[in-house]
Design an enzyme around this catalytic site. Structure first.
Site, PDB file in Angstrom:
ATOM      1  N   CYS A 274      -1.393  -3.035 -54.605  1.00  0.00           N
ATOM      2  CA  CYS A 274      -2.449  -2.581 -53.693  1.00  0.00           C
ATOM      3  C   CYS A 274      -3.379  -3.699 -53.236  1.00  0.00           C
ATOM      4  O   CYS A 274      -3.386  -4.049 -52.062  1.00  0.00           O
ATOM      5  CB  CYS A 274      -3.276  -1.494 -54.375  1.00  0.00           C
ATOM      6  SG  CYS A 274      -2.323  -0.002 -54.708  1.00  0.00           S
TER       7      CYS A 274
HETATM    8  N1  LIG Z   1       1.020   1.856 -57.577  1.00  0.00           N
HETATM    9  C1  LIG Z   1      -0.261   2.071 -57.366  1.00  0.00           C
HETATM   10  O1  LIG Z   1      -1.085   1.794 -58.214  1.00  0.00           O
HETATM   11  C2  LIG Z   1      -0.748   2.702 -56.067  1.00  0.00           C
HETATM   12  C3  LIG Z   1      -2.054   3.217 -56.037  1.00  0.00           C
HETATM   13  C4  LIG Z   1      -2.515   3.808 -54.877  1.00  0.00           C
HETATM   14  C5  LIG Z   1      -1.698   3.854 -53.754  1.00  0.00           C
HETATM   15  N2  LIG Z   1      -0.446   3.323 -53.791  1.00  0.00           N
HETATM   16  C6  LIG Z   1       0.377   3.413 -52.583  1.00  0.00           C
HETATM   17  O2  LIG Z   1       1.317   4.461 -52.761  1.00  0.00           O
HETATM   18  C7  LIG Z   1       2.545   4.158 -52.102  1.00  0.00           C
HETATM   19  C8  LIG Z   1       3.708   4.228 -53.078  1.00  0.00           C
HETATM   20  O3  LIG Z   1       3.532   3.237 -54.064  1.00  0.00           O
HETATM   21  P1  LIG Z   1       4.221   3.302 -55.485  1.00  0.00           P
HETATM   22  O4  LIG Z   1       3.519   2.276 -56.326  1.00  0.00           O
HETATM   23  O5  LIG Z   1       4.304   4.707 -55.961  1.00  0.00           O
HETATM   24  O6  LIG Z   1       5.695   2.794 -55.124  1.00  0.00           O
HETATM   25  P2  LIG Z   1       6.993   2.792 -56.076  1.00  0.00           P
HETATM   26  O7  LIG Z   1       7.806   1.628 -55.664  1.00  0.00           O
HETATM   27  O8  LIG Z   1       6.575   2.942 -57.511  1.00  0.00           O
HETATM   28  O9  LIG Z   1       7.751   4.136 -55.719  1.00  0.00           O
HETATM   29  C9  LIG Z   1       8.278   4.406 -54.488  1.00  0.00           C
HETATM   30  C10 LIG Z   1       9.505   5.281 -54.640  1.00  0.00           C
HETATM   31  O10 LIG Z   1       9.927   5.645 -53.333  1.00  0.00           O
HETATM   32  C11 LIG Z   1      11.337   5.613 -53.270  1.00  0.00           C
HETATM   33  N3  LIG Z   1      11.714   5.481 -51.864  1.00  0.00           N
HETATM   34  C12 LIG Z   1      11.696   4.383 -51.073  1.00  0.00           C
HETATM   35  N4  LIG Z   1      12.071   4.690 -49.829  1.00  0.00           N
HETATM   36  C13 LIG Z   1      12.348   6.017 -49.816  1.00  0.00           C
HETATM   37  C14 LIG Z   1      12.779   6.927 -48.816  1.00  0.00           C
HETATM   38  N5  LIG Z   1      12.968   6.536 -47.569  1.00  0.00           N
HETATM   39  N6  LIG Z   1      12.970   8.200 -49.179  1.00  0.00           N
HETATM   40  C15 LIG Z   1      12.760   8.616 -50.447  1.00  0.00           C
HETATM   41  N7  LIG Z   1      12.335   7.810 -51.427  1.00  0.00           N
HETATM   42  C16 LIG Z   1      12.127   6.519 -51.117  1.00  0.00           C
HETATM   43  C17 LIG Z   1      11.728   4.464 -54.162  1.00  0.00           C
HETATM   44  O11 LIG Z   1      13.057   4.587 -54.615  1.00  0.00           O
HETATM   45  C18 LIG Z   1      10.689   4.596 -55.305  1.00  0.00           C
HETATM   46  O12 LIG Z   1      11.178   5.400 -56.355  1.00  0.00           O
HETATM   47  C19 LIG Z   1       2.331   2.776 -51.481  1.00  0.00           C
HETATM   48  O13 LIG Z   1       1.932   2.919 -50.152  1.00  0.00           O
HETATM   49  C20 LIG Z   1       1.204   2.193 -52.299  1.00  0.00           C
HETATM   50  O14 LIG Z   1       0.465   1.244 -51.559  1.00  0.00           O
HETATM   51  C21 LIG Z   1       0.061   2.764 -54.938  1.00  0.00           C
END
Ligand SMILES: NC(=O)c1ccc[n+]([C@@H]2O[C@H](COP(=O)([O-])OP(=O)(O)OC[C@H]3O[C@@H](n4cnc5c(N)ncnc54)[C@H](O)[C@@H]3O)[C@@H](O)[C@H]2O)c1
Length: 428
Positions: A274
């Site tokens: 992030c």
């Molecule tokens: N990790 C954090 O601490 C956090 C906190 C707040 C916001 N975010 C935001 O949340 C969003 C997700 O982040 P995350 O950390 O959960 O990511 P992540 O990589 O942990 O998980 C994403 C998941 O989405 C899946 N994926 C990718 N493309 C896909 C598609 N087209 N269809 C279905 N599944 C798909 C992947 O296989 C993966 O399992 C990002 O925009 C991030 O900036 C993350």
């Protein structure tokens, strides 16, 4: 009765099938919370490995234990699939896919585009689609709305579209998905009403804002605020180093002021999915509008300079012991980007290890949460943490201040310590 009222009624009766696209750090905790609220949840992920694991009750996310996941699976109200054709089944769909940067530090919204295309194929009257991924202001309106309306269905009357940023803080023992207030912005007033009703049973406090752009910007402001303030703390670390003053002492003392000051700490640089990334989304958007975001760029420069700063400190410290970095045995403690988690994405430890290796040091690492990692051509395994491994290193470098580490032993047994987190105990 309108279809909005129907959906709101279903939410009140918990008679909603909630779809989650992307079952990672954000999507999985949300899915579990929605099950706990009484909804049925269908998780969709393109990773068959993730889907298979989840259906067997095996969590790949530290914040969700196997027991929590198994409890959700056992209700019979959670299942995961990799079949996009099933996306027509849910009444509501939250999109939690990654939003990384491209090689040139531009937003990579290809995952949002792919998820939107998948939703579009099965979009039906009465569905609510909520984007959760962090992104630049305008994404929901400029990318998602036209794609979904190309089906002939109209937003606000046939289907509902909203943006609600996820605020999950991995490893935070106090604030999780349920008790962290959630901001919601709808494409129309009805979209907002529907999205609020859907989240209401699962989230303690909802914060409505007037547009999807406002909601998108809230998230970027939060993370830019952190990046800028960490940048200031890091600059203070450089200032204090030049003045021979202990920056942590200065910050702790300043933090006793009961108003007008908020404590941020210096460290080895930014990490995670992030803070190093999100401000670039805003900077990129503003470049397109001929505006240069100066605070964002400056904080980025300061924060990315920190691994170099700390590697220079290692060189100075070794020099003080009559040693060079070349050939020195350096034990890096902690490679996760922050304490007590296993996530190494964008971790400054990776830069630090690379810089030390480039200067000829022999680097090993220990991290109780990261048994091994592979980064570019660098494949490393965590070495045991013992008095022997600590004493054998020419320099121990504390990069991540995990709770499980015995810092007293390090202080007492290490030949030399460079502590980027002020983790070593003071006094006895
Ligand atoms: N990790 C954090 O601490 C956090 C906190 C707040 C916001 N975010 C935001 O949340 C969003 C997700 O982040 P995350 O950390 O959960 O990511 P992540 O990589 O942990 O998980 C994403 C998941 O989405 C899946 N994926 C990718 N493309 C896909 C598609 N087209 N269809 C279905 N599944 C798909 C992947 O296989 C993966 O399992 C990002 O925009 C991030 O900036 C993350």
């Amino acid at each position: 009765m309108t279809i909005a009222d129907e959906l709101i009624g279903k939410a009140e009766r918990r008679d909603v099938l909630f779809g989650i696209i992307g079952l990672g750090y954000v999507g999985l905790p949300l899915a579990v919370e929605l099950v706990n609220a009484g909804y049925r949840v269908l998780g969709y992920d393109i990773s068959q490995r993730v889907v298979d694991g989840l259906n067997q009750g095996k969590s790949h996310i530290k914040d969700i234990s196997d027991a929590q996941l198994l409890a959700a699976v056992k209700t019979g109200r959670f299942s995961a699939t990799s079949d996009p054709d099933r996306l027509g089944e849910p009444d509501a769909i939250s999109i939690c896919v990654p939003t990384p940067l491209s090689k040139f530090k531009d937003p990579d919204v290809s995952y949002i585009v792919a998820a939107t295309e998948a939703v579009k194929k099965t979009l039906r009257r009465g569905q609510a689609i909520i984007l959760e991924s962090t992104t630049y202001p305008g994404t929901t309106r400029e990318i998602m709305q036209p794609a979904l309306e190309a089906t002939g269905l109209k937003v606000g009357t046939d289907f509902f579209l909203a943006f609600s940023p996820e605020r999950v803080d991995p490893g935070n023992p106090t604030y999780q998905t349920k008790n962290t207030p959630k901001v919601v912005g709808g494409m129309t007033a009805t979209c907002l009403k529907v999205a609020m009703a859907l989240y209401h049973p699962a989230i303690d406090t909802l914060v409505p804002v007037s547009t999807t752009e406002a909601a998108e910007l809230v998230k970027l402001l939060e993370n830019t605020f952190r990046s800028v303030n960490i940048g200031l703390a890091n600059e203070m670390a450089i200032v204090c180093d030049k003045l021979g003053v202990d920056v942590w002492e200065v910050i702790e003392a300043a933090a006793t002021k009961p108003f007008g000051f908020m404590k941020f700490l210096p460290g080895p640089g930014l990490g995670g999915h992030c803070i190093p990334i999100d401000p670039h989304y805003l900077a990129w958007k503003m470049r397109g509008l001929n505006y240069k975001t100066r605070f964002i760029d400056l904080a980025g420069e300061l924060n990315t300079e920190m691994p170099n700063f700390w590697v220079r400190k290692v060189g100075d410290a070794l020099n003080g012991h009559g040693k060079a970095v070349r050939g020195a045995k350096i034990l890096v403690l902690g490679v996760a980007y922050k304490k007590d988690i296993d996530d190494i994405r964008e971790s400054p430890a990776l830069d630090i290890i690379r810089l030390l290796q480039q200067q000829g040091a022999t680097v090993t690492y220990h991290d109780p949460h990261v048994p091994s990692f592979k980064e570019d051509h660098n494949e490393m395994r965590s070495v045991p943490f013992s008095t022997e491994s600590v004493a054998a290193a020419d320099c121990v470098m504390i990069v991540t201040d995990h709770t499980a580490i015995d810092y007293r032993m390090i202080r007492d047994r290490a030949q030399l310590v460079v502590d980027t987190r002020r983790a070593l105990p003071r006094g006895d």
